[in-house]
Design a protein around this motif. Structure first.
Motif, short mmCIF file in Angstrom:
data_model
loop_
_atom_site.label_atom_id
_atom_site.label_comp_id
_atom_site.label_asym_id
_atom_site.label_seq_id
_atom_site.Cartn_x
_atom_site.Cartn_y
_atom_site.Cartn_z
N SER A 93 0.85 -1.19 0.00
CA SER A 93 0.00 0.00 0.00
C SER A 93 0.89 1.24 0.00
N VAL A 95 0.97 5.71 0.09
CA VAL A 95 0.34 7.01 0.26
C VAL A 95 1.37 8.08 -0.07
N THR A 103 -2.64 13.85 2.99
CA THR A 103 -2.65 12.85 1.93
C THR A 103 -3.07 13.47 0.60
N GLU A 106 -3.43 7.86 -2.73
CA GLU A 106 -3.09 6.59 -2.11
C GLU A 106 -3.59 5.44 -2.99
N THR A 108 -3.41 0.74 -3.37
CA THR A 108 -3.02 -0.58 -2.86
C THR A 108 -2.93 -1.56 -4.01
N THR A 131 1.20 6.52 -8.28
CA THR A 131 0.50 7.25 -7.23
C THR A 131 1.06 8.66 -7.09
N GLU A 367 -4.00 0.68 9.65
CA GLU A 367 -3.44 1.85 8.98
C GLU A 367 -2.25 2.43 9.73
N LEU A 370 1.25 2.54 7.79
CA LEU A 370 1.39 3.63 6.82
C LEU A 370 1.54 4.97 7.51
#
Length: 391
Positions: A93, A95, A103, A106, A108, A131, A367, A370
């Motif tokens: 994943s 970000v 952010t 993001e 995955t 990304t 989470e 991350l």
């Protein structure tokens, strides 16, 4: 010995930048109040930071909304861009964020277990590049990576492990080779602890241990407000802890007979099944916790009681050796269990150990890795940009 004028200016500039980061945009008058500096000193540092491109006027405050005293200054968030990666055995994943951690994009990507090393690396790198493009970012300043496994405390590299996909180690090297960015790698559980300490359940704790309960089991140790990695980077490898109830002992190459056998996802799923709950580990714990009002006589309550008993075995060892005062149940399973599971573990632990230990559910769950990786990348970028040479 008093600081030289240049050193004093650098200290004041860094203080102002930290306040702008923590408190948000501020006027010169607010900076004066918060720093205790004189009005001329604040005016000088505001001018220096503007000229260096680190802060800018972002609005005006007050009823009249005009004049120098009404100007509101904020950090230039797009001065640097960051990325964070959570590398798991099943995928990655990503970000992308600005200098303040907001952010921007993001994504995955699952990576099949039968994917070759180089194709897997290319898929992960391409995901990061795509990304970043989606976020409108041409260049990344710092990249934080959370990965399972041990991090060498001397070299900062992910150590070889036969239990992890080969592409994990190759990915870190590939990013370091191909990106004009600072690339930092840290154990995933340690990053989760960083995030819970800064943003989540352990914000008021200088001493705590985070138990990561997911597909695998790990622990992160924070003492005196600092993450403790151990001499070889192996502090917190609690899955290898020899404990009663597993029918054997772990080995140097496998934790199947250690605490992992009581707290890993497979063990939790099997325990749930024995109590009539057919679901994966995270969902089984979530369903049981949600229906906790049914009491201990129901299948959900009985399952949570049994799971708490198994988790308390590892928590008791942690309490006996470290006496952290607080243990946070993290990872997907710990987060899913919430207060219903944490309170049960605390009660069971109290019968096993004379050391008073509070058990809390994690606030961030899966989470957290991350978030911790992004905080690490942000700290690295700000340390460089806010250094005296830049201010």
């Amino acid at each position: 010995m008093p600081a030289s004028p240049s050193t004093a200016r650098a200290i004041n500039d860094r203080l102002a930048l930290r306040l702008l980061q923590d408190e948000g945009p501020l006027t010169a008058g607010q900076l004066k109040t918060l720093t205790g500096l004189s009005r001329p000193s604040v005016a000088d540092l505001v001018e220096r930071l503007q000229q260096s491109g680190l802060i800018r006027i972002v609005g005006e405050a007050g009823e009249q909304r005009r004049g120098p005293n009404a100007r509101v200054y904020g950090i230039v968030a797009d001065r640097a861009h960051l990325a964070a990666l959570d590398v798991r055995t099943q995928g990655v994943s990503v970000v992308v964020a600005d200098l303040l951690g907001a952010t921007l994009a993001e994504a995955t990507l699952p990576i099949d277990s039968d994917t070759g090393t180089e194709p897997a690396v290319e898929q992960a790198v391409a995901l990061l590049e795509r990304t970043a493009r989606d976020a409108g970012v041409a260049r990344l300043h710092s990249v934080g990576i959370g990965a399972p496994g041990l991090i060498d405390p001397v070299t900062g590299e992910l150590r070889d492990s036969g239990s992890l996909p080969a592409w994990h180690r190759r990915l870190v090297a590939a990013l370091q080779e191909r990106l004009p960015a600072t690339v930092l790698v840290e154990n995933e559980t340690n990053l989760a602890a960083v995030a819970e300490q800064r943003l989540g359940a352990a914000r008021d704790q200088d001493d705590f241990v985070l138990l990561w309960l997911g597909q695998g089991v790990g622990a992160a140790v924070v003492l005196g407000g600092k993450l403790r990695r151990g001499a070889s980077g192996g502090a917190g490898e609690i899955g290898f802890l020899p404990v009663p109830g597993t029918g054997g002992l772990p080995s140097a190459t496998g934790c199947d007979a250690g605490f992992h056998a009581l707290a890993g996802a497979a063990a939790v799923r099997e325990l749930a099944s024995r109590h009539g709950i057919e679901a994966d580990a995270e969902e089984a714990v979530r369903v049981a916790a949600a229906g906790d009002s049914g009491g201990p006589d129901g299948p959900g309550g009985a399952f949570l009681d049994a799971l708490a008993g198994q988790l308390a075995v590892g928590a008791a060892a942690v309490a006996a050796v470290l006496d952290p005062g607080c243990v946070v149940l993290g990872g997907e399973i710990g987060h899913a269990g919430g207060t219903a599971l944490a309170s049960r573990v605390e009660a069971r632990l109290a019968t096993l150990s004379p050391v008073s230990t509070e058990i809390r559910p994690a606030a961030l769950g899966g989470e957290a890795i991350l978030r911790g990786a992004l905080l690490t990348a942000r700290d690295a970028a700000q340390a460089e940009l806010f250094a005296p040479a830049h201010v």
